[in-house]
Design an enzyme around this catalytic site. Sequence first.
Site, PDB file in Angstrom:
ATOM      1  CB  SER A 149      22.786  45.681  63.994  1.00  0.00           C
ATOM      2  OG  SER A 149      21.686  45.961  63.165  1.00  0.00           O
ATOM      3  CG  ASP A 226      17.227  40.330  65.060  1.00  0.00           C
ATOM      4  OD1 ASP A 226      16.590  41.365  64.773  1.00  0.00           O
ATOM      5  OD2 ASP A 226      18.466  40.287  65.126  1.00  0.00           O
ATOM      6  CG  HIS A 258      18.540  43.593  66.319  1.00  0.00           C
ATOM      7  ND1 HIS A 258      19.159  42.767  65.402  1.00  0.00           N
ATOM      8  CD2 HIS A 258      19.023  44.840  66.055  1.00  0.00           C
ATOM      9  CE1 HIS A 258      19.965  43.481  64.619  1.00  0.00           C
ATOM     10  NE2 HIS A 258      19.908  44.746  64.998  1.00  0.00           N
TER      11      HIS A 258
END
EC number: 3.1.2.12
Lengths: 281, 281
Positions: A149, A226, A258
Site C-alpha cells: 500500500s 481490495d 487489502h
Amino acid sequence: MTLECIQKHQCFAGEQQFYQHQANTVACKMKFAVYLPPQALAGKSCATVFYLAGLTCTEETFAIKAHAQYWASQLGLILVMPDTSPRGEDVADDANWDLGQGAGFYLNATQQPWAAHFQMEDYVVNELYDLVKKQFALDGDKIGIMGHSMGGHGALTLAFKYPQKFQSVSAFAPICAPTQCPWGEKAFSHYLGDDQTTWQAHDAVELIKAQGKKFDSILVDQGKNDQFYAQLHPEKLQQICDQAGQPLTLRYHDGYDHGYYFIQSFIEDHLKHHAIALYDE
Amino acid sequence: MTLECIQKHQCFAGEQQFYQHQANTVACKMKFAVYLPPQALAGKSCATVFYLAGLTCTEETFAIKAHAQYWASQLGLILVMPDTSPRGEDVADDANWDLGQGAGFYLNATQQPWAAHFQMEDYVVNELYDLVKKQFALDGDKIGIMGHSMGGHGALTLAFKYPQKFQSVSAFAPICAPTQCPWGEKAFSHYLGDDQTTWQAHDAVELIKAQGKKFDSILVDQGKNDQFYAQLHPEKLQQICDQAGQPLTLRYHDGYDHGYYFIQSFIEDHLKHHAIALYDE
C-alpha cells in the site's frame, strides 16, 4: 549512536529482533524490526529485503502478520522492517490516519510543520540502510525492497530513485500513482506543498516514465476485492511499464482484500522473487 | 440463535472468518474465529482442529500470529478459535491478567462471582462444538483439539475428559499440572473453591493418571527459554504419560520462548500431527 535491542525471539531457527535508536535524519527515536535467518546467525553474509509497511502500521505489523519468517528462514533472507513515520509527542501529527504519524509516505517533507521530522526517504535509504549494513551480516550487494500500500509506493519509488541501492523490488497493492489519488494528493500537498512538479519524484508511474527499465522484473500482487482499490491504480503501473519496456508481473487475485490475510497468501512468491533476483544474478 | 459474521478475509484460497453470537452457556456475546480451507469452501467435509489460546488472548490471536492458515489450507483442516473467556461489562473480572476476563481456564466455575458466566468448558465442548458442527462443512468424526499455555491445559484436559469428542490432541507449552503451579492454584481457588478434590478434574496430569491411555499419540512442544517455564511442569506430563502408557512426543527446543514466534516455528508439525490422526485413521 546507540542501538538498543528491545525484543529478541527465536523463530524458525533464526531470530526476530526489534531495535530502537536515536535517528538523526528524522530527529527522533525510531524503532525497526529485523529477522535474521539461521544462515545469518551462523555468520553467512545474507541477501536482505527491506519491507515498507502501509498507513497506520508500525515496525511490528509485518513481523507479526505477514508469515514471512518461514520463507526467509528457508531462503536465507534477512528482513528489515522500519516504522512508517517518525513518532513522538513533539513530532507533528494529524487527527486523521492518512497524514502525520503512521503516514510518512517515505519522502522528505519540505513544508512546515512536517519538515523537521518527516524525512523518511533519507532515513530508509541512508541512515537505516547504512546502519543495518554495518550492524548485521548482510551482503551489501544483495539488497531488495518491497512494501504494501503506502509502503508499496515507497518500495517502487525508492527502488527507481536508488537502483544502485536496491537490486530487486516487489509490492502488494501499492499506491502506484499517488499524484492521482486522494491519499497521495492529501499527503503530498501537506508534505511537499502546492507545486505539483515536486510531487513527480515520489510517484512510481512518473519515475518509471522518466527513468525507463531499471529491473529485470517487478512482482506486484493486487486483490480484486481490495477496499482501497480506487486509491491504487495498478492499471497505470501496467501501462507505464509496458511503454517503458520495464518487465512487470502484475497479478490480480479474485476475492482477496487489502489486508495481511492477502499478503500472507502470496508472501512466498515475493520472497522467492527477491531470493532469485539477489542470489542467482 | 443468530450467528453474525463480523469479518471475512480470503486467505490461502480459503477464508478466515470471525463470528459473534449470543452464547447461552456463558450468558454473554461471544466471538470466535474459523478458518475454512479451500476444500471446505468447495463443499468437502473436512477434519477440524479447535485451538484454545492462552491468558490475555482472544479469538484473533492465533488467527493473526500463528501462521497456521498456510498449512491448514494445504492439509484441508478447518480451524476453530474461541475466545479465552466470557466478556462484557456485566461479566465478573479481576484487576490482574491471570484471572477473570481473558483467563477462563476452560472449566465451569462453581463459585461466586464467577459461576454466572465462566462456563467455558460447557461453551467449548457443547455449545460451540455443536454450533460449528451444524454451521460448517466439517466431519463430525474428525475433530482434534490443541492449545497454548492456559489453552494447552484446556486442550489436554478437555481431550481426556471428552475423548469421544476429540480424536487428536496437541499443545504448545501447556500448563500441565495447574493444581501444582501459581496460575492454576489462583484460578482454581477462585473458580472452583477451596476443596482441592474438585480441582483434579481440570488437571491434565491428574486426568491422565485416572484415565490411562486415550490417544495413539500426543504432541507437545516446549521452549527451553520459556519465561513461564516454572508454571508449566512438562516433566510431570512426561512422567504420568510414561506411567499410564499414554504415548507422548514431548520436544524441548533450545532458545525458544513462550510466544507466537515459537508457536509459528512448529505449527506445521502440529497441524500435520492432527491431519495424520484425523484423516489416516
